[in-house]
Design a protein around this motif. Structure first.
Motif, PDB file in Angstrom:
ATOM      1  N   ARG A 345       0.813  -1.151   0.230  1.00 35.34           N
ATOM      2  CA  ARG A 345       0.050  -0.059  -0.060  1.00 35.34           C
ATOM      3  C   ARG A 345       0.679   1.233   0.053  1.00 35.34           C
ATOM      4  O   ARG A 345       1.856   1.204   0.751  1.00 35.34           O
ATOM      5  CB  ARG A 345      -0.745  -0.043   1.297  1.00 35.34           C
ATOM      6  N   HIS A 347       1.184   5.788  -1.338  1.00 39.12           N
ATOM      7  CA  HIS A 347       0.406   7.138  -1.659  1.00 39.12           C
ATOM      8  C   HIS A 347       1.129   7.576  -2.821  1.00 39.12           C
ATOM      9  O   HIS A 347       2.565   7.757  -2.505  1.00 39.12           O
ATOM     10  CB  HIS A 347       0.387   8.091  -0.542  1.00 39.12           C
ATOM     11  N   THR A 354       5.276   6.860  -2.055  1.00 39.66           N
ATOM     12  CA  THR A 354       5.708   6.730  -0.545  1.00 39.66           C
ATOM     13  C   THR A 354       4.783   5.503  -0.102  1.00 39.66           C
ATOM     14  O   THR A 354       3.671   5.468   0.254  1.00 39.66           O
ATOM     15  CB  THR A 354       5.151   7.829   0.358  1.00 39.66           C
ATOM     16  N   VAL A 356       3.114   3.210   2.788  1.00 40.43           N
ATOM     17  CA  VAL A 356       2.487   3.284   4.155  1.00 40.43           C
ATOM     18  C   VAL A 356       3.598   2.638   5.030  1.00 40.43           C
ATOM     19  O   VAL A 356       4.248   1.635   4.704  1.00 40.43           O
ATOM     20  CB  VAL A 356       1.082   2.809   4.480  1.00 40.43           C
ATOM     21  N   ASN A 357       3.356   3.084   6.369  1.00 42.72           N
ATOM     22  CA  ASN A 357       4.258   2.587   7.250  1.00 42.72           C
ATOM     23  C   ASN A 357       3.869   1.159   7.794  1.00 42.72           C
ATOM     24  O   ASN A 357       4.431   0.639   8.286  1.00 42.72           O
ATOM     25  CB  ASN A 357       4.291   3.347   8.670  1.00 42.72           C
ATOM     26  N   ARG A 365      -6.379   1.585   8.510  1.00 46.36           N
ATOM     27  CA  ARG A 365      -6.186   2.942   8.474  1.00 46.36           C
ATOM     28  C   ARG A 365      -5.284   3.206   7.360  1.00 46.36           C
ATOM     29  O   ARG A 365      -5.352   4.123   6.722  1.00 46.36           O
ATOM     30  CB  ARG A 365      -5.650   3.351   9.526  1.00 46.36           C
ATOM     31  N   ALA A 366      -4.031   2.431   7.336  1.00 48.76           N
ATOM     32  CA  ALA A 366      -3.155   2.528   6.238  1.00 48.76           C
ATOM     33  C   ALA A 366      -3.751   2.270   4.794  1.00 48.76           C
ATOM     34  O   ALA A 366      -3.393   2.829   3.947  1.00 48.76           O
ATOM     35  CB  ALA A 366      -2.104   1.424   6.503  1.00 48.76           C
ATOM     36  N   ALA A 368      -6.970   2.924   4.036  1.00 46.63           N
ATOM     37  CA  ALA A 368      -7.700   4.024   3.856  1.00 46.63           C
ATOM     38  C   ALA A 368      -6.825   5.332   3.376  1.00 46.63           C
ATOM     39  O   ALA A 368      -7.415   6.207   2.694  1.00 46.63           O
ATOM     40  CB  ALA A 368      -8.576   4.437   4.804  1.00 46.63           C
ATOM     41  N   ALA A 369      -5.526   5.397   3.534  1.00 40.04           N
ATOM     42  CA  ALA A 369      -4.682   6.378   3.395  1.00 40.04           C
ATOM     43  C   ALA A 369      -3.917   6.168   1.958  1.00 40.04           C
ATOM     44  O   ALA A 369      -3.158   6.914   1.521  1.00 40.04           O
ATOM     45  CB  ALA A 369      -3.433   6.571   4.320  1.00 40.04           C
ATOM     46  N   ALA A 370      -4.010   4.918   1.405  1.00 37.44           N
ATOM     47  CA  ALA A 370      -3.532   4.595   0.356  1.00 37.44           C
ATOM     48  C   ALA A 370      -4.096   5.076  -1.040  1.00 37.44           C
ATOM     49  O   ALA A 370      -5.546   4.850  -0.943  1.00 37.44           O
ATOM     50  CB  ALA A 370      -2.730   3.095   0.278  1.00 37.44           C
ATOM     51  N   ASN A 371      -3.550   5.156  -2.064  1.00 36.08           N
ATOM     52  CA  ASN A 371      -4.392   5.509  -3.580  1.00 36.08           C
ATOM     53  C   ASN A 371      -3.619   4.739  -4.414  1.00 36.08           C
ATOM     54  O   ASN A 371      -3.851   4.814  -5.488  1.00 36.08           O
ATOM     55  CB  ASN A 371      -4.268   6.977  -3.722  1.00 36.08           C
TER      56      ASN A 371
END
Length: 400
Positions: A345, A347, A354, A356-357, A365-366, A368-371
């Motif tokens: 995952r 962004h 980048t 995700v951590n 949550r990770a 949902a932050a990914a595109n």
């Protein structure tokens, strides 16, 4: 019985899509065909525009009479053309989109015109020009190709089909899908999820993912880890595609495979060499294709993106089913990869990507932050900052 060795991603996708034949096509009103795929090439039945039109508000004059002054003899408004023909020294008031008069070949913009009564002249150094005329058929002519078979119908495609004289089109049906969530640990209501439970998220998540490519998407469950209940759930489905979430691995409570076999489905393959998503399963009963996805939500999302969406697109009849990729530069280091294809995952923005951590397959949550998803081939070594990597865009199901 020990599980079979996982098969490569490309082989799994190929075998899944070979099971699916596009659904039959139907005649749909153009205005209600959004989201469907054309079954035939579409050619224009008319010219667009059907006559020379003014591209601007102003005054229509002859193309061989640009100096002026002119006498204004009438008006052409959109939908109300001027009936006469222009002679030298004559002009008419004209609106954007209005028909040019006979012999009219140029337009003097309103802001460049000076009018006193019925006398028209040019201000300053400006002049009338043919560039402000939309010539007949400049967009397309009768018989021109407008859209290719397999094109997905969206707002612009609806507009061009209507402008080309079509009130209906021949397009493929969208598949019906049923999603069955499995697991004793799942709570249907997030507000009533006990400490030993988790809210059921995969069904609504996959339904939202599939919605643009399905005519109907039904979610059943959560179903307990009970083979009889699973078979009963299969029996109540009438769908082109059945998706199960969870129960596809090798544990004592993973009952999807034996339930499918008892139901009469034939297993095509089980387990794919990818991370996340290894326990993926594909089976078939009659014309119904069953896709067994892992229960971890990130695994379910990634396999839904790489398998469910291409399957639905294949059934709907597009020209391309698999998601496309882009190249982007890493902004952080990545460790080496093991013996399975990995999807990280990430962004993506401005040509840089980048990771995700958090990479746990239950971390939402990770997700949902990914595109985007970074694809890392099996056996890859570590990758440094600035290295170009292949990535899938999550927006629009990965189809440009």
């Amino acid at each position: 019985m020990s599980p079979p060795p996982p098969i490569p991603l490309e082989e799994a996708q190929k075998r899944l899509l070979e099971l699916a034949e596009p659904l039959e096509s139907e005649i749909f009103p153009v205005s209600t065909a959004a989201g469907r795929y054309l079954a035939d090439n579409l050619c224009s039945l008319r010219e667009n525009p059907a006559a020379d039109l003014s591209a601007m508000d102003g005054y229509a004059i002859r193309a061989d009479d640009l100096a002026g002054p002119w006498r204004i003899i009438g008006e052409s408004a959109a939908g109300h053309p001027f009936a006469g023909s222009l002679k030298h020294g004559e002009a008419i008031r004209i609106s954007t989109g209005a028909h040019m008069p006979d012999a009219g070949g140029a337009v003097l913009l309103q802001e460049h015109a000076h009018r006193e009564g019925d006398t028209l002249s040019v201000t300053d150094s400006h002049s009338a020009s043919p560039q402000y005329v939309r010539k007949q058929g400049f967009d397309f002519r009768k018989g021109d190709a407008l859209l290719k078979s397999g094109t997905r119908i969206g707002p612009a495609q609806i507009a061009v089909a209507l402008a080309g004289g079509h009130s209906t089109i021949n397009a493929g049906k969208l598949p019906q899908i049923t999603i069955i969530e499995c697991g004793d640990e799942l709570a249907a209501d997030p507000l009533e999820s006990a400490d030993h439970q988790i809210p059921a998220t995969n069904g609504p998540m996959l339904a939202a993912m599939a919605a643009p490519y399905a005519s109907q998407c039904k979610v059943i469950g959560p179903i307990a880890d009970d083979k009889a209940q699973l078979i009963a759930a299969f029996d109540q489905t009438e769908a082109d595609v059945i998706v199960t979430c969870g129960g596809a691995s090798v544990g004592d409570h993973d009952l999807v495979r034996p339930a499918l076999e008892d139901w009469g489905a034939t297993l095509d393959f089980w387990r794919v060499a990818m991370k996340p998503g290894k326990p993926l399963m594909v089976a078939r009963k009659g014309k119904t294709i069953i896709l067994g996805l892992p229960g971890n939500p990130v695994s379910s999302f990634v396999t839904g993106y790489l398998f469910l969406l291409p399957l639905l697109r294949r059934l709907a009849g597009p020209s391309a089913s698999l998601p496309t990729t882009v190249m982007a530069k890493l902004t952080a280091k990545l460790p080496p990869v093991g013996d399975r294809r990995e999807f990280v995952r990430a962004h993506l923005a401005g040509g840089e990507i980048t990771p995700v951590n958090e990479n746990d397959s239950s971390a939402l949550r990770a997700l949902a932050a990914a595109n985007a998803l970074i694809e890392r081939p099996e056996g890859s070594g570590p990758q440094e900052v600035g290295t170009p990597v292949k990535a899938y865009l999550l927006e629009n199901g990965g189809i440009a």
